[in-house]
Design an enzyme around this catalytic site. Structure first.
Site, PDB file in Angstrom:
ATOM      1  N   GLY A   1      42.275  27.834  43.808  1.00 54.16           N
ATOM      2  CA  GLY A   1      41.156  27.052  44.343  1.00 54.16           C
ATOM      3  C   GLY A   1      39.918  27.061  43.472  1.00 54.16           C
ATOM      4  N   ALA A   2      39.979  27.729  42.327  1.00 56.70           N
ATOM      5  CA  ALA A   2      38.796  27.779  41.454  1.00 56.70           C
ATOM      6  C   ALA A   2      38.525  26.420  40.809  1.00 56.70           C
ATOM      7  CB  ALA A   2      38.971  28.847  40.378  1.00 56.70           C
TER       8      ALA A   2
ATOM      9  N   GLY B   1      42.236  31.423  36.427  1.00 57.49           N
ATOM     10  CA  GLY B   1      41.244  31.636  37.487  1.00 57.49           C
ATOM     11  C   GLY B   1      41.918  31.728  38.845  1.00 57.49           C
ATOM     12  N   LEU B   2      41.135  32.068  39.827  1.00 55.21           N
ATOM     13  CA  LEU B   2      41.641  32.221  41.192  1.00 55.21           C
ATOM     14  C   LEU B   2      42.219  30.912  41.723  1.00 55.21           C
ATOM     15  CD1 LEU B   2      38.656  34.202  42.806  1.00 55.21           C
ATOM     16  CD2 LEU B   2      40.884  35.148  42.134  1.00 55.21           C
TER      17      LEU B   2
ATOM     18  N   SER C   1      47.417  33.281  36.228  1.00 50.73           N
ATOM     19  CA  SER C   1      47.556  34.252  35.131  1.00 50.73           C
ATOM     20  C   SER C   1      46.542  35.391  35.246  1.00 50.73           C
ATOM     21  CB  SER C   1      47.475  33.573  33.759  1.00 50.73           C
ATOM     22  OG  SER C   1      46.438  32.632  33.653  1.00 50.73           O
TER      23      SER C   1
END
Ligand code: ADP
Length: 181
Positions: free
Chosen positions: A16-17, A13-14, A87
């Site tokens: 800070g997700a 995930g991004l 990733s």
């Protein structure tokens, strides 16, 4: 009686997700149940195993392949491996999934605006200011999983709900017993 089967839990995930935060909550529960756990954190790995790699697609893919290789070795020895790494590319995630076999992909999902507002490490501000190039979500792509085993919407659910989803998935797929979840 075996209490666990080797598996790689892959948090993508991004920035800070919430990958690291959920990973830590899951790790705590697994360790409390005395299970064998190892952690490969993207930020930490880039300081040693993959030191020197940058953020081009080729380097990001190489980073993931190396993490995947180590995860594979650990997984086949019965360890529960918790990987948190942005990733961003679907194809290499699929490659490591096939290599490892026992693989649970967790899509840690929050809208870019939410991640940017959190700006846990101050990186979005720097990326917007042009101080960091190739920042995922700003001027570099993120390809969301099509078929993640688990999706955690961290803008809509609590940390506890997210961590419970991951643990429940491990129970449902027979990697851990119910008591550990
Ligand atoms: P990443 O590892 O994906 O870069 P972090 O885990 O470092 O992200 O940061 C995520 C931030 O979002 C933390 O400050 C965390 O407290 C916050 N947060 C809010 N709600 C959640 C949730 N449901 N799950 C995980 N993190 C959350």
């Amino acid at each position: 009686m075996t209490e666990q089967r080797g598996v790689t839990v892959w948090f993508t995930g991004l920035s800070g997700a919430g990958k690291t935060t959920i990973r830590m909550a899951v790790e705590e529960k697994l360790r409390a149940a005395s299970l064998k756990v190892e952690v490969l954190d993207g930020d930490v790995v880039r300081e040693n195993l993959t030191k020197g790699l940058g953020f081009s697609k080729a380097d990001r893919d190489e980073n993931i392949r190396r993490i995947g290789f180590v995860s594979h070795l650990l997984t086949r020895n019965g360890v529960i491996v918790l990987v948190s790494a942005i990733s961003p590319y679907r194809d290499v995630r699929q490659q490591v999934r096939e290599q490892i076999g026992n693989f649970v992909e967790v899509f840690v999902n929050a809208p870019l605006e939410v991640c940017e507002r959190r700006d846990v490490k101050g990186l979005y501000r720097r990326a917007r200011a042009g101080e960091i190039k190739h920042f995922t979500g700003i001027d570099d792509p993120y390809e969301p999983p099509d078929h993640a085993e688990v999706e955690c919407r961290t803008d809509l659910e609590t940390l506890d709900e997210s961590a419970t989803k991951v643990l429940q998935s491990l129970v449902n797929q027979g990697y851990i017993r119910h008591s550990a979840g």
